[in-house]
Write a protein that holds these residues in place. Structure first.
Motif, PDB file in Angstrom:
ATOM      1  N   CYS A 408       0.834  -1.205   0.000  1.00  0.00           N
ATOM      2  CA  CYS A 408       0.000   0.000   0.000  1.00  0.00           C
ATOM      3  C   CYS A 408       0.870   1.257   0.000  1.00  0.00           C
ATOM      4  O   CYS A 408       1.855   1.338   0.743  1.00  0.00           O
ATOM      5  CB  CYS A 408      -0.931   0.012   1.205  1.00  0.00           C
ATOM      6  SG  CYS A 408      -2.263  -1.223   1.106  1.00  0.00           S
ATOM      7  N   GLN A 409       0.514   2.210  -0.868  1.00  0.00           N
ATOM      8  CA  GLN A 409       1.192   3.502  -0.913  1.00  0.00           C
ATOM      9  C   GLN A 409       0.232   4.579  -0.415  1.00  0.00           C
ATOM     10  O   GLN A 409      -0.941   4.617  -0.802  1.00  0.00           O
ATOM     11  CB  GLN A 409       1.605   3.842  -2.344  1.00  0.00           C
ATOM     12  CG  GLN A 409       2.795   3.051  -2.850  1.00  0.00           C
ATOM     13  CD  GLN A 409       3.132   3.460  -4.260  1.00  0.00           C
ATOM     14  OE1 GLN A 409       2.767   2.796  -5.209  1.00  0.00           O
ATOM     15  NE2 GLN A 409       3.827   4.571  -4.389  1.00  0.00           N
ATOM     16  N   TYR A 410       0.750   5.430   0.456  1.00  0.00           N
ATOM     17  CA  TYR A 410      -0.042   6.524   0.986  1.00  0.00           C
ATOM     18  C   TYR A 410       0.675   7.822   0.630  1.00  0.00           C
ATOM     19  O   TYR A 410       1.536   8.293   1.367  1.00  0.00           O
ATOM     20  CB  TYR A 410      -0.222   6.369   2.495  1.00  0.00           C
ATOM     21  CG  TYR A 410      -0.912   5.071   2.867  1.00  0.00           C
ATOM     22  CD1 TYR A 410      -2.298   4.988   2.891  1.00  0.00           C
ATOM     23  CD2 TYR A 410      -0.178   3.925   3.153  1.00  0.00           C
ATOM     24  CE1 TYR A 410      -2.932   3.795   3.201  1.00  0.00           C
ATOM     25  CE2 TYR A 410      -0.802   2.737   3.466  1.00  0.00           C
ATOM     26  CZ  TYR A 410      -2.184   2.670   3.487  1.00  0.00           C
ATOM     27  OH  TYR A 410      -2.810   1.492   3.788  1.00  0.00           O
ATOM     28  N   ASN A 411       0.371   8.378  -0.538  1.00  0.00           N
ATOM     29  CA  ASN A 411       1.032   9.582  -1.024  1.00  0.00           C
ATOM     30  C   ASN A 411       0.386  10.823  -0.418  1.00  0.00           C
ATOM     31  O   ASN A 411      -0.846  10.937  -0.347  1.00  0.00           O
ATOM     32  CB  ASN A 411       0.950   9.650  -2.552  1.00  0.00           C
ATOM     33  CG  ASN A 411       1.597   8.461  -3.193  1.00  0.00           C
ATOM     34  OD1 ASN A 411       2.657   8.027  -2.767  1.00  0.00           O
ATOM     35  ND2 ASN A 411       0.971   7.897  -4.222  1.00  0.00           N
ATOM     36  N   LYS A 412       1.235  11.717   0.023  1.00  0.00           N
ATOM     37  CA  LYS A 412       0.750  12.921   0.687  1.00  0.00           C
ATOM     38  C   LYS A 412       0.052  13.844  -0.312  1.00  0.00           C
ATOM     39  O   LYS A 412       0.559  14.093  -1.404  1.00  0.00           O
ATOM     40  CB  LYS A 412       1.928  13.632   1.355  1.00  0.00           C
ATOM     41  CG  LYS A 412       2.589  12.761   2.416  1.00  0.00           C
ATOM     42  CD  LYS A 412       4.020  13.158   2.704  1.00  0.00           C
ATOM     43  CE  LYS A 412       4.697  12.099   3.569  1.00  0.00           C
ATOM     44  NZ  LYS A 412       6.106  12.371   3.798  1.00  0.00           N
ATOM     45  N   VAL A 413      -1.135  14.319   0.065  1.00  0.00           N
ATOM     46  CA  VAL A 413      -1.920  15.196  -0.794  1.00  0.00           C
ATOM     47  C   VAL A 413      -1.199  16.535  -0.960  1.00  0.00           C
ATOM     48  O   VAL A 413      -0.716  17.111   0.017  1.00  0.00           O
ATOM     49  CB  VAL A 413      -3.323  15.422  -0.198  1.00  0.00           C
ATOM     50  CG1 VAL A 413      -4.067  16.506  -0.974  1.00  0.00           C
ATOM     51  CG2 VAL A 413      -4.109  14.122  -0.210  1.00  0.00           C
ATOM     52  N   ASN A 414      -1.082  16.986  -2.202  1.00  0.00           N
ATOM     53  CA  ASN A 414      -0.481  18.291  -2.477  1.00  0.00           C
ATOM     54  C   ASN A 414      -1.582  19.345  -2.480  1.00  0.00           C
ATOM     55  O   ASN A 414      -2.498  19.296  -3.297  1.00  0.00           O
ATOM     56  CB  ASN A 414       0.240  18.259  -3.831  1.00  0.00           C
ATOM     57  CG  ASN A 414       1.089  19.494  -4.056  1.00  0.00           C
ATOM     58  OD1 ASN A 414       0.693  20.603  -3.726  1.00  0.00           O
ATOM     59  ND2 ASN A 414       2.260  19.311  -4.623  1.00  0.00           N
ATOM     60  N   ASP A 510      12.599   2.008  -8.542  1.00  0.00           N
ATOM     61  CA  ASP A 510      11.976   1.298  -7.424  1.00  0.00           C
ATOM     62  C   ASP A 510      11.264   2.248  -6.471  1.00  0.00           C
ATOM     63  O   ASP A 510      10.468   1.813  -5.637  1.00  0.00           O
ATOM     64  CB  ASP A 510      13.042   0.517  -6.639  1.00  0.00           C
ATOM     65  CG  ASP A 510      13.672  -0.587  -7.463  1.00  0.00           C
ATOM     66  OD1 ASP A 510      13.024  -1.031  -8.434  1.00  0.00           O
ATOM     67  OD2 ASP A 510      14.795  -1.005  -7.155  1.00  0.00           O
ATOM     68  N   CYS A 511      11.573   3.538  -6.551  1.00  0.00           N
ATOM     69  CA  CYS A 511      11.086   4.501  -5.557  1.00  0.00           C
ATOM     70  C   CYS A 511       9.951   5.380  -6.073  1.00  0.00           C
ATOM     71  O   CYS A 511       9.601   6.369  -5.441  1.00  0.00           O
ATOM     72  CB  CYS A 511      12.251   5.384  -5.090  1.00  0.00           C
ATOM     73  SG  CYS A 511      13.571   4.454  -4.278  1.00  0.00           S
ATOM     74  N   ASN A 512       9.394   5.042  -7.222  1.00  0.00           N
ATOM     75  CA  ASN A 512       8.322   5.860  -7.777  1.00  0.00           C
ATOM     76  C   ASN A 512       7.089   5.779  -6.882  1.00  0.00           C
ATOM     77  O   ASN A 512       6.478   4.728  -6.732  1.00  0.00           O
ATOM     78  CB  ASN A 512       7.969   5.377  -9.190  1.00  0.00           C
ATOM     79  CG  ASN A 512       6.899   6.221  -9.837  1.00  0.00           C
ATOM     80  OD1 ASN A 512       6.526   7.278  -9.325  1.00  0.00           O
ATOM     81  ND2 ASN A 512       6.393   5.771 -10.963  1.00  0.00           N
ATOM     82  N   ASP A 513       6.721   6.901  -6.250  1.00  0.00           N
ATOM     83  CA  ASP A 513       5.577   6.914  -5.338  1.00  0.00           C
ATOM     84  C   ASP A 513       4.297   7.392  -6.016  1.00  0.00           C
ATOM     85  O   ASP A 513       3.259   7.540  -5.378  1.00  0.00           O
ATOM     86  CB  ASP A 513       5.864   7.785  -4.116  1.00  0.00           C
ATOM     87  CG  ASP A 513       6.126   9.242  -4.496  1.00  0.00           C
ATOM     88  OD1 ASP A 513       6.084   9.559  -5.700  1.00  0.00           O
ATOM     89  OD2 ASP A 513       6.366  10.050  -3.590  1.00  0.00           O
ATOM     90  N   GLY A 514       4.379   7.619  -7.338  1.00  0.00           N
ATOM     91  CA  GLY A 514       3.190   8.007  -8.080  1.00  0.00           C
ATOM     92  C   GLY A 514       2.782   9.454  -7.898  1.00  0.00           C
ATOM     93  O   GLY A 514       1.777   9.887  -8.457  1.00  0.00           O
TER      94      GLY A 514
END
Length: 673
Positions: A408-414, A510-514
């Motif tokens: 699971c990825q939890y990307n911070k909202v901009n 490998d580090c692409n968080d989208g």
């Protein structure tokens, strides 16, 4: 100024200095300013007055040096002023004569690097030696005989100045051949450009459409056409000499080369057919063909079944879709479907999937179904729905690549709204983004006091009569924490994101968080992903994620998507066959025997077949009629065979004598007389 290329423009790295001696900043023409860990051993200040000789640790941080405040035992030298371990594992401290000094018995000394542009440096956090780029800009040897000057750049020996072989003659192709000179010294080679100065430019320009002539373009730019002795005799002079097929709408013709061929008569109608398509009886249970006599025939297909409804077409195969189309049954296979009778038939050997045989028909045959098993030793997720949390300040999704795959990825909202006078922040407790107006922003001010907003997380100041502000940066470069500034205390808070798990990386992919507003990198030292926020990034602007997003529908351009800026670019493809998309080289055949047509990036290209035998006394060309290489002797020319360059010395100081593929070559030296 490069001798061959003219003026070159290099990035102005000095404009990107972030003021940290332990980071390396650079300007990239596509990415803009970017920073990363700098060299280990660079002097710095850790802010502790009790330490001296502080130095960068190679990870972007300043490591504490020698404790100068006195000691009574070794243990006092192992703790810094803030109570944290003071250790530089490369230079461990000991209490010697009442002072903390480097322990000479435990100090790590790295062996000299055998590579000219790399240095062996001890990493302070691990105490182990590793190779890092060194001697930036220092002279080195890149091993290329055609390089006049080379220097270290980013850990590699790169060419700065190459040999200038321009002989000022526009009718020669000039290059430096590293293997052409004596004793491997490199030498200039000048090849005449056929047809230069006027007339024809290539043999193809002289094609007279006669397969029985050898068409060549001479060095003087004039075409010549020599009759081939082995060319077959003409079959005909006119269509009357060709046997007619006897079928309606078909006729034989005689080409300019005297060859008979049979083709359909344009616009031919009447009662005769030309193709099987003209004989379609709209019955899928017959094979429709057009005979040589111009008459249609309809042959029944054995086993083909007529129907009135889809229910009458059931074939008891759970992996087909059975339908009745225009009175006849069709059975379309379901992609990826597997038939079964028991659950054991569906076992795929994957411990992270649960398989079963379901939907059995009257004959006892069913189809396999597979469901993922989540958690434990298996992936956390297979779809975004498995990663939903209650935090409105994260975008939740299931990773598909690199160390994020199956996690699971939890990307911070901009929350950036593009407005200079709003304070953009995401607060989970308040339900997401907020855009509070910055007091006095945009209005006139005389001093920074007039711009104060009483927030410990915002620095407000007066600049040029306008109130401006900057938010405190609390990014810890950890993809699994939500970073924020506490509005009450002004301290950074890093809250763990539930369920977030990231493995070690080996490459930046490998580090692409989208997140389009983060710059994603992988640390070569720790294997840890760093996802740094890109300043003033607007996530609402159209951005590309892959080359597919940048397709301009032009088959003769290479389409590129920048992973940093998210912008598309397009460059022209040389030798592209206009208007041709392809899957393999078979889609690109231009029907010419003297060209090859590879399919590169789903786009056709044309590459002429070269027939150079390196014999200076032969005219070399590809025969358009047969596709074979032809070599004809030049009148009055004598050839010198050789095995070494020493055998080719013609005692002329103005020629460069070489042995190339068994033949002596004597090329004039520019400006020599």
């Amino acid at each position: 100024c490069q001798p061959r290329q003219g003026w070159m423009f290099w990035p102005a790295n000095g404009l990107c200095d972030d003021g940290n001696p332990c980071t390396q900043s650079a300007c990239d023409a596509k990415k803009g300013c970017a920073s990363g860990p700098g060299k280990a051993g660079v002097p710095c200040d850790d802010g502790n007055k009790c330490t001296a000789k502080d130095a960068c640790n190679g990870l972007g941080k300043c490591a504490s040096g020698i404790n100068t405040c006195g000691c009574s035992n070794d243990g006092e030298c192992q703790v810094g002023a803030d109570g944290a371990p003071a250790g530089d594992k490369c230079k461990p401290l000991a209490c010697i004569g009442g002072k903390c000094e480097v322990n000479p018995k435990a100090e790590v000394v790295c062996p000299d690097s055998k590579q000219p542009c790399l240095a062996s440096v001890c990493q302070s956090q691990t105490g182990k030696c590793s190779l890092v780029p060194a001697k930036q800009g220092k002279a080195c040897d890149d091993g290329n005989a055609c390089t006049l000057k080379s220097a270290c750049a980013s850990g590699k020996c790169a060419a700065l100045i190459e040999a200038d072989c321009d002989d000022k003659n526009k009718c020669t192709a000039d290059k430096c051949d590293a293997k052409a000179g004596a004793n491997g010294q490199g030498a200039c080679v000048h090849s005449a450009i056929p047809g230069c100065g006027g007339g024809c430019q290539s043999h193809s320009a002289c094609d007279d459409n006669n397969p029985c002539t050898q068409d060549t373009c001479g060095a003087d730019g004039k075409c010549s056409h020599v009759t081939l002795d082995d060319c077959p005799a003409k079959q005909c002079k006119s269509a009357k000499d060709c046997p007619q097929p006897g079928a309606p709408c078909m006729q034989a013709t005689c080409s300019d080369a005297g060859v008979c061929s049979v083709a359909a008569v344009p616009g031919c109608g009447g009662t005769g057919c030309q193709t099987g398509a003209a004989c379609n009886d709209n019955n899928p249970c017959t094979k429709d063909t057009c005979g040589d006599d111009g008459k249609c025939s309809f042959t029944p297909i054995v086993g083909c079944k007529a129907c009135t409804s889809s229910g009458a077409c059931t074939d008891l195969n759970p992996c087909t879709t059975d339908t009745c189309t225009k009175g006849f049954c069709t059975h379309s296979a379901t992609p990826g479907c597997k038939q079964c009778k028991t659950d054991s038939h569906c076992d795929d050997g994957n411990k992270c999937t649960k398989t079963a045989c379901t939907g059995k028909l009257a004959n006892g045959i069913g189809k396999c179904q597979s469901k993922p098993i989540l958690g434990g030793g298996c992936d956390q997720c297979t779809s975004d729905s498995h990663c939903k949390d209650t935090n409105p300040c994260t975008t939740d999704k299931c990773g598909t690549t690199g160390v994020f795959k199956g996690k699971c990825q939890y990307n911070k909202v901009n929350c950036f709204d593009g407005k200079p006078c709003t304070y953009d922040v995401c607060d989970p407790a308040k339900g997401g983004c907020s855009h509070a107006k910055i007091p006095n922003c945009g209005s006139g001010c005389k001093n920074s006091t007039q711009c104060a907003d009483n927030s410990p997380c915002i620095t407000s100041y007066c600049s040029g009569g306008v109130c401006k502000s900057s938010i405190k940066n609390c990014n810890d470069n950890n993809a699994c924490t939500f970073d924020a500034c506490d509005n009450n205390t002004g301290k950074c808070v890093f809250s763990p994101i539930a369920g977030c798990s990231v493995g070690k990386c080996s490459a930046k992919e490998d580090c692409n968080d989208g997140d389009p507003c983060t710059y994603d990198t992988c640390s070569n030292f720790s294997g840890k992903c760093y996802n740094s926020t890109i300043p003033n990034c607007d996530p609402t602007a159209p951005k590309c994620k892959s080359v597919a997003d940048c397709d301009d529908k032009k088959p003769c351009t290479n389409d590129y998507c920048s992973s940093f800026t998210g912008k598309c670019s397009h460059t022209n493809i040389n030798n592209c066959v206009t208007g041709k998309y392809c899957k393999s080289k078979s889609d690109c055949d231009d029907k010419k025997k003297c060209t090859s047509n590879p399919c590169v990036g789903n786009k056709c290209q044309t590459v002429p077949i070269t027939c150079n035998d390196y014999n200076p006394c032969t005219n070399d060309y590809c025969q358009s009629y047969t596709g074979k290489c032809i070599y004809t002797n030049k009148p009055g020319c004598t050839v010198e065979k050789c095995t070494t360059t020493s055998q080719c010395d013609d005692q002329n100081k103005c020629t460069l004598d070489t042995c190339l593929f068994g033949f002596c070559q004597h090329n004039l030296k520019p400006g020599c007389s």
